[in-house]
Design an enzyme around this catalytic site. Structure first.
Site, PDB file in Angstrom:
ATOM      1  N   HIS A  44      29.782  16.335  54.622  1.00 45.55           N
ATOM      2  CA  HIS A  44      30.208  17.414  53.755  1.00 45.55           C
ATOM      3  C   HIS A  44      31.049  18.426  54.528  1.00 45.55           C
ATOM      4  CE1 HIS A  44      26.700  16.724  50.680  1.00 45.55           C
ATOM      5  NE2 HIS A  44      27.484  15.684  50.820  1.00 45.55           N
ATOM      6  N   GLU A  46      30.800  21.687  54.988  1.00 42.23           N
ATOM      7  CA  GLU A  46      30.119  22.645  55.865  1.00 42.23           C
ATOM      8  C   GLU A  46      29.761  22.011  57.204  1.00 42.23           C
ATOM      9  OE1 GLU A  46      28.513  23.544  51.630  1.00 42.23           O
ATOM     10  OE2 GLU A  46      29.405  21.870  52.729  1.00 42.23           O
ATOM     11  N   TRP A 162      64.325   1.261  34.428  1.00 44.49           N
ATOM     12  CA  TRP A 162      63.455   2.430  34.524  1.00 44.49           C
ATOM     13  C   TRP A 162      64.073   3.525  33.673  1.00 44.49           C
ATOM     14  CZ3 TRP A 162      58.922   1.698  36.732  1.00 44.49           C
ATOM     15  CH2 TRP A 162      58.799   0.708  37.706  1.00 44.49           C
ATOM     16  N   LEU A 196      49.841  -0.934  40.254  1.00 42.03           N
ATOM     17  CA  LEU A 196      49.183   0.377  40.122  1.00 42.03           C
ATOM     18  C   LEU A 196      48.723   0.967  41.452  1.00 42.03           C
ATOM     19  CD1 LEU A 196      47.017  -0.044  36.881  1.00 42.03           C
ATOM     20  CD2 LEU A 196      49.325   0.902  37.109  1.00 42.03           C
ATOM     21  N   GLU A 282      47.955   6.014  32.604  1.00 43.61           N
ATOM     22  CA  GLU A 282      49.383   5.722  32.553  1.00 43.61           C
ATOM     23  C   GLU A 282      49.751   4.823  31.370  1.00 43.61           C
ATOM     24  OE1 GLU A 282      51.741   5.247  36.063  1.00 43.61           O
ATOM     25  OE2 GLU A 282      49.992   5.531  37.347  1.00 43.61           O
TER      26      GLU A 282
END
Length: 350
Positions: A44, A46, A162, A196, A282
């Site tokens: 973590h 901390e 595209w 992806l 998407e």
């Protein structure tokens, strides 16, 4: 706290199911330690910030209430107490019932001054996915729509590569990297067979690729071929031949269905149960419409290109059955900017 928030954002898309926390340790007016939640969620923030420093009498700035329960690691509240810090400034408390208020109480019982609320709005926005998973049992959902100026995602023949330019596509890859998972529907798989993955950005921890398909009636050649790079999860109905896909290495998740579609709320609850906190959708149009109709979209990111495709082009959204403007989902504009030759506009849930 600004530094702690900035550090915490480094964990977006990399620490699920844990929150992306940042922490800064200040002593005698100097920053002596800083940390953020490590990839996969441990150690973590901390613990990393306190490592190797003398924090006795220091002030600690942390974006989320330190944990108070024993899990795979000891409580961060105990770690702060053992370090001898004198003051802890917390952006927001943790709604997880294992922590909620207990971390603050442990610190105060040890004689440590605790302040809560500094830049809390920013912290809630940064950790919205974690907070939603804890409080509503679902992840934060971003819907991305890349379309022509007149809202079309392809020509009448289906040609779509595209519409937007290379710089916009690169920006989308960066957005993928800040989410735990990328979600598409079966129609997008059949039309594009996408990988992806996040490419050309030096990313080592790829998002999960999720496909929503009631019957799993498609060939996912590229998705399956890249499972050594990024995992593939399939959300499907009970009638799907899921075993075949599981044998090829995909994770299969059975969801409820609404007619011919996966139930969007049940799918999101299943994804949350598997640990996801942030999902980047998407497409395609039917999946996007179902998520919007179910009130599950928290943020919309649109990319508009300076090209017109006309009424015969493919719409960016499927049918939503909206007869009155008052019933349409509405969002609040957060930002607009040019990216290459396209315009990016980002909207948040009202």
């Amino acid at each position: 706290m600004g530094m702690a928030l900035s550090l915490g954002r480094r964990g977006l898309g990399r620490v699920w199911p844990n929150p992306n926390v940042g922490c800064v340790v200040v002593k005698n007016g100097r920053v002596i330690g800083r940390g953020w939640t490590a990839d996969t969620g441990r150690p973590h923030a901390e613990t990393r910030a306190l490592e190797g420093v003398d924090a006795k009498g220091a002030t600690v700035y942390v974006t989320l209430e330190p944990c108070a329960h024993h899990g795979q690691t000891p409580p961060c509240a105990d770690r702060l107490i053992a370090a001898g810090v004198s003051r802890v400034v917390i952006a927001i408390t943790d709604p997880d019932p294992r922590v909620s208020g207990r971390g603050v109480a442990m610190l105060q019982a040890a004689g440590i001054t605790v302040e809560v609320g500094l830049r809390g709005g920013e912290a809630r926005a940064d950790m919205a996915g974690f907070l939603l998973r804890v409080t509503q049992n679902r992840p934060f959902v971003t819907l991305k729509l890349a379309a022509s100026f007149d809202g079309r995602i392809g020509t009448a023949t289906g040609e779509s590569k595209w519409i937007t330019g290379a710089q916009a596509r690169r920006a989308v890859h960066a957005m993928r990297a800040r989410h735990d998972a990328v979600l598409i529907g079966a129609g997008t798989v059949r039309a594009d067979d996408p990988t992806l993955t996040v490419r050309d950005l030096g990313i080592t921890r790829q998002p999960v690729r999720v496909v929503a398909s009631r019957l799993l009636d498609f060939q996912a050649t590229a998705l399956l071929a890249t499972q050594d790079i990024a995992p593939l999860w399939l959300c499907h109905g009970k009638a799907a031949a899921a075993k075949i896909w599981a044998e090829q290495g995909a994770t299969t998740i059975t969801c409820n269905t609404n007619g011919r579609q996966i139930d969007p709320l049940d799918m999101m609850q299943n994804l949350a149960a598997h640990g996801l906190t942030r999902v980047f959708c998407e497409g395609g149009g039917s999946l996007a419409a179902s998520l919007l109709g179910a009130g599950l979209v928290d943020e919309v990111v649109g990319f508009s290109a300076g090209v017109m495709l006309g009424a015969e082009g493919m719409p960016s959204l499927g049918a939503m059955g909206i007869g009155r403007l008052a019933a349409a989902p509405r969002f609040e504009l957060i930002e607009t900017r040019a990216i290459g030759g396209d315009v990016m506009h980002r909207w948040g849930r009202l």
